[in-house]
Design a protein around this motif. Structure first.
Motif, PDB file in Angstrom:
ATOM      1  N   VAL A 201      13.823   8.611 -30.612  1.00  0.00           N
ATOM      2  CA  VAL A 201      12.728   9.585 -30.542  1.00  0.00           C
ATOM      3  C   VAL A 201      11.449   8.905 -31.027  1.00  0.00           C
ATOM      4  O   VAL A 201      11.422   8.328 -32.114  1.00  0.00           O
ATOM      5  N   ALA A 202      10.408   8.963 -30.212  1.00  0.00           N
ATOM      6  CA  ALA A 202       9.146   8.302 -30.559  1.00  0.00           C
ATOM      7  C   ALA A 202       8.060   9.336 -30.836  1.00  0.00           C
ATOM      8  O   ALA A 202       8.267  10.544 -30.630  1.00  0.00           O
ATOM      9  N   THR A 203       6.928   8.874 -31.309  1.00  0.00           N
ATOM     10  CA  THR A 203       5.773   9.743 -31.548  1.00  0.00           C
ATOM     11  C   THR A 203       5.461  10.557 -30.290  1.00  0.00           C
ATOM     12  O   THR A 203       5.450  10.007 -29.188  1.00  0.00           O
ATOM     13  N   GLY A 204       5.240  11.840 -30.459  1.00  0.00           N
ATOM     14  CA  GLY A 204       4.943  12.703 -29.320  1.00  0.00           C
ATOM     15  C   GLY A 204       6.174  13.340 -28.714  1.00  0.00           C
ATOM     16  O   GLY A 204       6.060  14.202 -27.844  1.00  0.00           O
ATOM     17  N   GLN A 205       7.342  12.915 -29.183  1.00  0.00           N
ATOM     18  CA  GLN A 205       8.587  13.490 -28.658  1.00  0.00           C
ATOM     19  C   GLN A 205       9.243  14.396 -29.707  1.00  0.00           C
ATOM     20  O   GLN A 205       8.933  14.291 -30.901  1.00  0.00           O
ATOM     21  N   SER A 206      10.134  15.243 -29.242  1.00  0.00           N
ATOM     22  CA  SER A 206      10.838  16.118 -30.179  1.00  0.00           C
ATOM     23  C   SER A 206      12.294  16.262 -29.759  1.00  0.00           C
ATOM     24  O   SER A 206      12.614  16.233 -28.569  1.00  0.00           O
ATOM     25  N   LEU A 207      13.144  16.390 -30.760  1.00  0.00           N
ATOM     26  CA  LEU A 207      14.582  16.507 -30.497  1.00  0.00           C
ATOM     27  C   LEU A 207      15.153  17.675 -31.294  1.00  0.00           C
ATOM     28  O   LEU A 207      14.981  17.736 -32.523  1.00  0.00           O
ATOM     29  N   ALA A 208      15.805  18.588 -30.624  1.00  0.00           N
ATOM     30  CA  ALA A 208      16.472  19.703 -31.314  1.00  0.00           C
ATOM     31  C   ALA A 208      17.929  19.341 -31.540  1.00  0.00           C
ATOM     32  O   ALA A 208      18.563  18.717 -30.682  1.00  0.00           O
TER      33      ALA A 208
ATOM     34  N   LYS B 118       0.181  21.540 -32.980  1.00  0.00           N
ATOM     35  CA  LYS B 118      -0.966  20.734 -33.414  1.00  0.00           C
ATOM     36  C   LYS B 118      -0.540  19.296 -33.769  1.00  0.00           C
ATOM     37  O   LYS B 118      -1.235  18.336 -33.432  1.00  0.00           O
ATOM     38  N   VAL B 119       0.609  19.161 -34.451  1.00  0.00           N
ATOM     39  CA  VAL B 119       1.017  17.815 -34.895  1.00  0.00           C
ATOM     40  C   VAL B 119       1.851  17.076 -33.838  1.00  0.00           C
ATOM     41  O   VAL B 119       2.022  15.855 -33.929  1.00  0.00           O
ATOM     42  N   GLN B 120       2.359  17.826 -32.843  1.00  0.00           N
ATOM     43  CA  GLN B 120       3.257  17.230 -31.838  1.00  0.00           C
ATOM     44  C   GLN B 120       2.755  15.893 -31.242  1.00  0.00           C
ATOM     45  O   GLN B 120       3.514  14.920 -31.182  1.00  0.00           O
ATOM     46  N   PRO B 121       1.488  15.778 -30.809  1.00  0.00           N
ATOM     47  CA  PRO B 121       1.070  14.525 -30.160  1.00  0.00           C
ATOM     48  C   PRO B 121       1.146  13.291 -31.057  1.00  0.00           C
ATOM     49  O   PRO B 121       1.257  12.174 -30.557  1.00  0.00           O
ATOM     50  N   THR B 122       1.086  13.501 -32.376  1.00  0.00           N
ATOM     51  CA  THR B 122       1.054  12.336 -33.282  1.00  0.00           C
ATOM     52  C   THR B 122       2.316  12.205 -34.126  1.00  0.00           C
ATOM     53  O   THR B 122       2.365  11.399 -35.056  1.00  0.00           O
ATOM     54  N   THR B 123       3.317  12.995 -33.802  1.00  0.00           N
ATOM     55  CA  THR B 123       4.504  13.050 -34.670  1.00  0.00           C
ATOM     56  C   THR B 123       5.795  13.054 -33.855  1.00  0.00           C
ATOM     57  O   THR B 123       5.836  13.626 -32.762  1.00  0.00           O
ATOM     58  N   ALA B 124       6.829  12.435 -34.406  1.00  0.00           N
ATOM     59  CA  ALA B 124       8.179  12.568 -33.843  1.00  0.00           C
ATOM     60  C   ALA B 124       8.847  13.708 -34.596  1.00  0.00           C
ATOM     61  O   ALA B 124       8.889  13.694 -35.828  1.00  0.00           O
ATOM     62  N   ILE B 125       9.317  14.709 -33.861  1.00  0.00           N
ATOM     63  CA  ILE B 125       9.813  15.923 -34.529  1.00  0.00           C
ATOM     64  C   ILE B 125      11.317  16.112 -34.283  1.00  0.00           C
ATOM     65  O   ILE B 125      11.793  16.025 -33.157  1.00  0.00           O
TER      66      ILE B 125
END
Lengths: 198, 220
Positions: free
Chosen positions: A25-32, A171-178
């Motif tokens: 998972v990289a910056t800008g991506q998200s994994l549930a 808001k933080v999604q583009p700069t964060t891996a979630i």
């Protein structure tokens, strides 16, 4: 730009929770991370955050294509979970000062958005569980970490609280891996990818 | 590092000040026990060695009640992970160690004042006695802080901590009791070798604990 690479993760307690699990998972991506109670969602999240060791496999952090030493992984992590309590004998501002080091304008603004401003100088022992959850979220977001690990972030929040949570996540999604461990449909839908543990 | 250390110490002091758990333990145990022993044995004990032994037993058990508390509180209130996410383990260890050192020195000074006042024991070498008490209490804190973390992680409040700590503190206990006893005697003596032993003992255990702590205070 941070990339979290998990390779062949396995963890066993009384039964095998997961075996040979790999993802990136990289910056800008998200994994549930979804699954029934006891399936290992929180365990996997702790392993991703570097606060628990897997039985086999590893989690590597890459910052601008350079590997991050495991001792410094916590600098990249914002973590909110039901099993991470904040200090109830401290106020919200004191908890922020302890965790972040200072209460800057961003902190004041975020407390206001979360509806905690009127209570920011009250000890958390007088807070409701919903208010404490908002403090935990505030601490995770205020760290401005490159990787955000959230375990059931919407738990104990009312509808207005959930709306604030999703606006902060967007808001933080583009700069964060979630990473979000959850079974809530809205939180699952927010993430672009998901893992289901059984 | 210094700022991080200070924030941890500040946090622990604020919590202790507001919860008053350590203060009440110290007051209810060390003060009451010292006064009880004083009234029960006042005038009967003539042996300086026995006085020293009783004094250190009171300090030891007062310390056992408080030294592990800083870690038990983190585990029982599930705040340990909160600290680990924001600070390196060594910062957490050093902050708890410094707090334990302060608490132990305060306990030792408080106990000796009450002990001398209630039992009317003659102190012939007051400065030496204070120096030995400070060195001994620091050694107790250095020796037992990391054991407090182990006992807290094992989830065994009370018994386990005292049992694990006993063999580690035995050498310092022996030296501290013998040199304290000399302070209650008229003969001239030098406490330097005892103080050096106690401080060296602290340094060695402190270094080992510093290196081991990140592997102990890790998974919750």
């Amino acid at each position: 730009m941070v990339t979290v690479k998990a390779s062949n993760l396995s963890k066993r307690y009384t039964r095998m929770l997961f075996r040979d699990m790999s993802f990136s998972v990289a910056t800008g991506q998200s994994l549930a991370i979804a699954g029934p109670n006891g399936s290992g969602k929180s365990t996997l999240l702790k392993i991703i955050a570097g606060v628990m060791t897997p039985d086999s496999g590893n989690v590597a952090y890459w910052y601008n294509d350079k590997p991050v030493d495991t001792a410094y992984i916590r600098n990249y992590i914002g973590f909110a979970a039901p099993y991470i309590n904040v200090y109830k004998y401290l106020t919200a501002l004191e908890n922020i000062t302890f965790a972040i080091g200072t209460v800057d304008d961003d902190a004041v603004q975020l407390l206001d958005v979360l509806g905690l401003s009127p209570h920011s100088n009250t000890m958390l022992m007088f807070y409701s569980t919903g208010m404490i959850q908002r403090v935990k979220l505030a601490l995770a977001f205020l760290k401005k970490a490159s990787v955000l690990c959230l375990d059931e972030p919407g738990s104990n929040l009312d509808e207005q609280g959930k709306r604030v949570l999703f606006s902060l996540l967007e808001k933080v999604q583009p700069t964060t891996a979630i990473f979000i461990a959850t079974n809530d449909a809205h939180e699952l839908n927010f993430c672009k990818r998901s893992i289901v543990l059984d | 590092m210094i700022k991080a250390l200070w924030r941890n110490i500040q946090k622990d002091i604020l919590i202790e000040f507001r919860s008053r758990i350590i203060v009440s333990i110290v007051l209810s145990f060390s003060v009451i026990v010292t006064i009880s022993i004083g009234f029960a044995t006042g005038g009967i004990i003539n042996s300086p060695l026995l006085h020293a032994a009783i004094l250190w037993i009171i300090i030891f058990f007062s310390g056992m009640n408080t030294l592990s508390h800083v870690f038990f509180r983190e585990i029982e209130e599930s705040t340990a992970l909160f600290g680990v996410i924001h600070y390196p383990a060594v910062v957490i260890y050093l902050s708890k160690l410094l707090i334990n050192c302060c608490v132990m020195v305060v306990i030792a000074i408080m106990v000796i004042i009450i002990y001398v006042f209630v039992i009317s024991v003659s102190v012939y070498h007051g400065i030496y006695l204070i120096a030995i008490l400070i060195a001994g209490s620091l050694s107790l804190a250095f020796a037992t802080t990391v054991i407090g973390a182990i006992a807290a992680l094992a989830g065994a409040r009370g018994g386990l901590f005292t049992i694990l700590a006993f063999p580690v503190v035995l050498p310092l206990f022996t030296v501290a009791i013998q040199s304290t006893a000399r302070c209650f005697e008229q003969q001239v003596f030098s406490p330097l070798s005892a103080i050096i032993f106690l401080l060296a003992f602290s340094m060695v255990l402190g270094m080992v604990s510093y290196l081991l702590f990140p592997y102990i205070w890790r998974e919750f």
